[in-house]
Design a protein around this motif. Sequence first.
Motif, PDB file in Angstrom:
ATOM      1  N   VAL A  46      -2.323   9.341  -2.278  1.00 41.39           N
ATOM      2  CA  VAL A  46      -1.844   8.438  -1.236  1.00 41.39           C
ATOM      3  C   VAL A  46      -1.192   9.297  -0.160  1.00 41.39           C
ATOM      4  O   VAL A  46      -0.359  10.156  -0.463  1.00 41.39           O
ATOM      5  N   ARG A  47      -1.588   9.063   1.092  1.00 38.70           N
ATOM      6  CA  ARG A  47      -0.995   9.805   2.206  1.00 38.70           C
ATOM      7  C   ARG A  47      -0.568   8.804   3.267  1.00 38.70           C
ATOM      8  O   ARG A  47      -1.384   8.017   3.749  1.00 38.70           O
ATOM      9  N   THR A  48       0.719   8.820   3.622  1.00 35.18           N
ATOM     10  CA  THR A  48       1.239   7.913   4.639  1.00 35.18           C
ATOM     11  C   THR A  48       1.110   8.574   5.996  1.00 35.18           C
ATOM     12  O   THR A  48       1.457   9.739   6.170  1.00 35.18           O
ATOM     13  N   ASP A  49       0.597   7.803   6.956  1.00 38.39           N
ATOM     14  CA  ASP A  49       0.401   8.289   8.319  1.00 38.39           C
ATOM     15  C   ASP A  49       0.964   7.223   9.261  1.00 38.39           C
ATOM     16  O   ASP A  49       0.237   6.357   9.738  1.00 38.39           O
TER      17      ASP A  49
ATOM     18  N   ALA B 217       0.474  -0.081   5.971  1.00 33.39           N
ATOM     19  CA  ALA B 217       1.466   0.240   4.943  1.00 33.39           C
ATOM     20  C   ALA B 217       1.983  -1.010   4.233  1.00 33.39           C
ATOM     21  O   ALA B 217       2.319  -0.959   3.052  1.00 33.39           O
TER      22      ALA B 217
ATOM     23  N   ALA C 181       0.828  -1.215   0.000  1.00 33.88           N
ATOM     24  CA  ALA C 181       0.000   0.000   0.000  1.00 33.88           C
ATOM     25  C   ALA C 181       0.859   1.260   0.000  1.00 33.88           C
ATOM     26  O   ALA C 181       0.540   2.228  -0.679  1.00 33.88           O
ATOM     27  N   ARG C 182       1.976   1.242   0.717  1.00 34.00           N
ATOM     28  CA  ARG C 182       2.842   2.437   0.783  1.00 34.00           C
ATOM     29  C   ARG C 182       3.494   2.759  -0.556  1.00 34.00           C
ATOM     30  O   ARG C 182       4.008   3.848  -0.755  1.00 34.00           O
ATOM     31  N   GLU C 183       3.490   1.795  -1.515  1.00 28.49           N
ATOM     32  CA  GLU C 183       4.126   1.999  -2.817  1.00 28.49           C
ATOM     33  C   GLU C 183       3.142   2.442  -3.902  1.00 28.49           C
ATOM     34  O   GLU C 183       3.540   2.629  -5.052  1.00 28.49           O
TER      35      GLU C 183
ATOM     36  N   ASN D 148       0.220   3.414   8.694  1.00 27.31           N
ATOM     37  CA  ASN D 148      -0.970   3.321   7.851  1.00 27.31           C
ATOM     38  C   ASN D 148      -0.849   4.204   6.622  1.00 27.31           C
ATOM     39  O   ASN D 148      -0.090   5.171   6.609  1.00 27.31           O
ATOM     40  N   VAL D 149      -1.634   3.863   5.625  1.00 27.76           N
ATOM     41  CA  VAL D 149      -1.669   4.633   4.382  1.00 27.76           C
ATOM     42  C   VAL D 149      -3.130   4.929   4.061  1.00 27.76           C
ATOM     43  O   VAL D 149      -3.967   4.023   4.091  1.00 27.76           O
ATOM     44  N   GLN D 150      -3.425   6.198   3.800  1.00 27.96           N
ATOM     45  CA  GLN D 150      -4.770   6.567   3.367  1.00 27.96           C
ATOM     46  C   GLN D 150      -4.738   6.733   1.860  1.00 27.96           C
ATOM     47  O   GLN D 150      -3.974   7.529   1.323  1.00 27.96           O
ATOM     48  N   VAL D 151      -5.566   5.935   1.172  1.00 31.46           N
ATOM     49  CA  VAL D 151      -5.632   5.973  -0.288  1.00 31.46           C
ATOM     50  C   VAL D 151      -6.982   6.554  -0.698  1.00 31.46           C
ATOM     51  O   VAL D 151      -8.018   6.106  -0.215  1.00 31.46           O
TER      52      VAL D 151
END
Length: 130
Positions: free
Chosen positions: A91-94, A116, A71-73, A97-100
Amino acid sequence: MSIEIRDTEGRGAALEVAPGPAEGPLRVGIRIEGASWSCSAAAARELAAALVAAAAEAENARSAEPVTVKARELLRGDVRDGDRLMTVESVRTDGANVQVTWTSGGGRSWSQMYEADADIRLRRRLRPER
């Protein structure tokens, strides 16, 4: 706007696109290394749509097999494998976790959270421009 293009033998040329003069009929100018053309704004939009469609066709032809990425990619433009067309909008990495944010073929958008390291199966992987 200037774009590098190549002929079938690999020779490069600069393609330049610019709005036509403010006076007179509405035109768009197109210039390729010394040769110049112009067309109506409607024809320029048709050309742009044809280029977008050809680019999508070329991308689709190359991706016969789905790929799986973390997901992070994910990248904007990646297309999820499944029954419905879902394209990555952002895509936002937190942390872990990743928000898509996805966009459907019908124009709806929504966001989902993933770990992620979650595996996401893609129908088409965005290829960075070279």
